[in-house]
Design an enzyme around this catalytic site. Structure first.
Site, PDB file in Angstrom:
ATOM      1  N   ASP A  40      80.773  -8.846 -51.507  1.00 40.85           N
ATOM      2  CA  ASP A  40      81.523  -9.747 -50.627  1.00 40.85           C
ATOM      3  C   ASP A  40      81.110  -9.552 -49.170  1.00 40.85           C
ATOM      4  O   ASP A  40      80.846  -8.433 -48.732  1.00 40.85           O
ATOM      5  CB  ASP A  40      83.016  -9.455 -50.785  1.00 40.85           C
ATOM      6  CG  ASP A  40      83.888 -10.556 -50.200  1.00 40.85           C
ATOM      7  OD1 ASP A  40      83.369 -11.666 -49.965  1.00 40.85           O
ATOM      8  OD2 ASP A  40      85.083 -10.300 -49.978  1.00 40.85           O
ATOM      9  N   ASN A  88      83.766 -20.372 -56.321  1.00 41.59           N
ATOM     10  CA  ASN A  88      82.742 -20.655 -55.307  1.00 41.59           C
ATOM     11  C   ASN A  88      82.161 -22.058 -55.432  1.00 41.59           C
ATOM     12  O   ASN A  88      81.523 -22.551 -54.488  1.00 41.59           O
ATOM     13  CB  ASN A  88      81.596 -19.647 -55.389  1.00 41.59           C
ATOM     14  CG  ASN A  88      81.996 -18.245 -54.971  1.00 41.59           C
ATOM     15  OD1 ASN A  88      81.368 -17.269 -55.370  1.00 41.59           O
ATOM     16  ND2 ASN A  88      83.056 -18.117 -54.172  1.00 41.59           N
TER      17      ASN A  88
END
Length: 260
Positions: A40, A88
């Site tokens: 991340d 996403n």
């Protein structure tokens, strides 16, 4: 050498010494077999550098290669890298279009080492045809490699994985003529585990997440029931070997109870 260069050289020397001490402090019996990584912070790293998201994703891909080298050095057998979640896909189409070639190139580079089996996990049907084809080819090409596996979690979501596992289980038993009532009578957790994307693999011992976020976000929901977690403040492209070794040290210092 100017003052800045001298400072960088001194810092690298100090980190090198620290890395060696950390590595030497790790007990071989405390090395996790399976490490899951939520990579991340690529986009935030890029924004901080005044660059576009693709630059951050490319830098993150390079760091994943380094991570695998570190895992190889200490004897980690399975690494699951969360490259793209089902959530996403809500990102701008132009960002996703730029990300796919980066993912394809990364997985091809990993396969080219000849040291890791590349095993894609996730809803591959959500990916562009070219990306699907590349991942399936790499899975087949590296299938013979034993001892080291990289699960490339692409189009992955933990809830989706569990739903897919149940769907696969029901189809299997329907083909055998098992009724829903009969299946309900015999169904247990092992039946579902046998249909997960990671079937046949050990569950993750350690899950690492970068960028300071302290949540799983749907990563390996089923498999991480007894995992240890390590959260690091660094954005993924800045995650260093010393950070990795610190995570292993923290893991080795914990007493794993497995719910007992």
């Amino acid at each position: 050498m100017n003052d800045e260069g001298a400072a960088v050289g001194l810092r690298n020397l100090v980190y090198g010494v620290y890395e060696r001490r950390l590595a030497a402090s790790l007990a071989p019996t405390a090395i996790p077999r399976h490490v899951g990584v939520i990579v991340d912070g690529n986009r935030r790293w890029a924004r901080a550098a005044g660059a576009g998201s693709a630059v951050g994703h490319a830098a993150g891909a390079d760091n994943m290669e380094r991570l695998l080298q570190w895992c190889d050095e200490v004897g980690v057998e399975v690494v699951t890298l969360w490259l793209l979640s089902t959530d996403n896909f809500n990102r701008p189409p132009e960002e996703l279009a730029a990300l796919m070639p980066i993912i394809e190139d990364l997985t091809e580079r990993i396969a080219a080492t000849g040291r890791w089996r590349v095993h894609p996990v996730g809803a591959l049907d959500l990916l562009p045809d070219d990306t699907q084809r590349t991942l399936k080819e790499l899975d087949e090409r590296t299938r013979h490699i034993s001892g080291r596996t990289v699960n490339a979690a692409i189009g992955y979501g933990g809830r989706r994985e569990i739903a897919d596992a149940v769907r696969s289980l029901m189809k299997e038993h329907a083909a055998k003529g098992t009724s829903i009532e009969e299946l309900a009578e015999i169904l247990d957790v092992e039946h579902i585990s046998e249909h997960l994307y990671t079937r046949g693999q050990p569950d993750p011992d350690l899950v690492i997440r970068t960028s300071g976020e302290q949540r799983l976000g749907g990563f390996l929901l089923w498999q991480s029931a007894h995992s240890e977690f390590y959260f690091c403040e660094a954005y993924w492209p800045d995650f260093r070997k010393v950070d990795f070794l610190r995570a292993l040290r923290a893991y080795g210092q914990r007493e794993r109870r497995f719910g007992t």
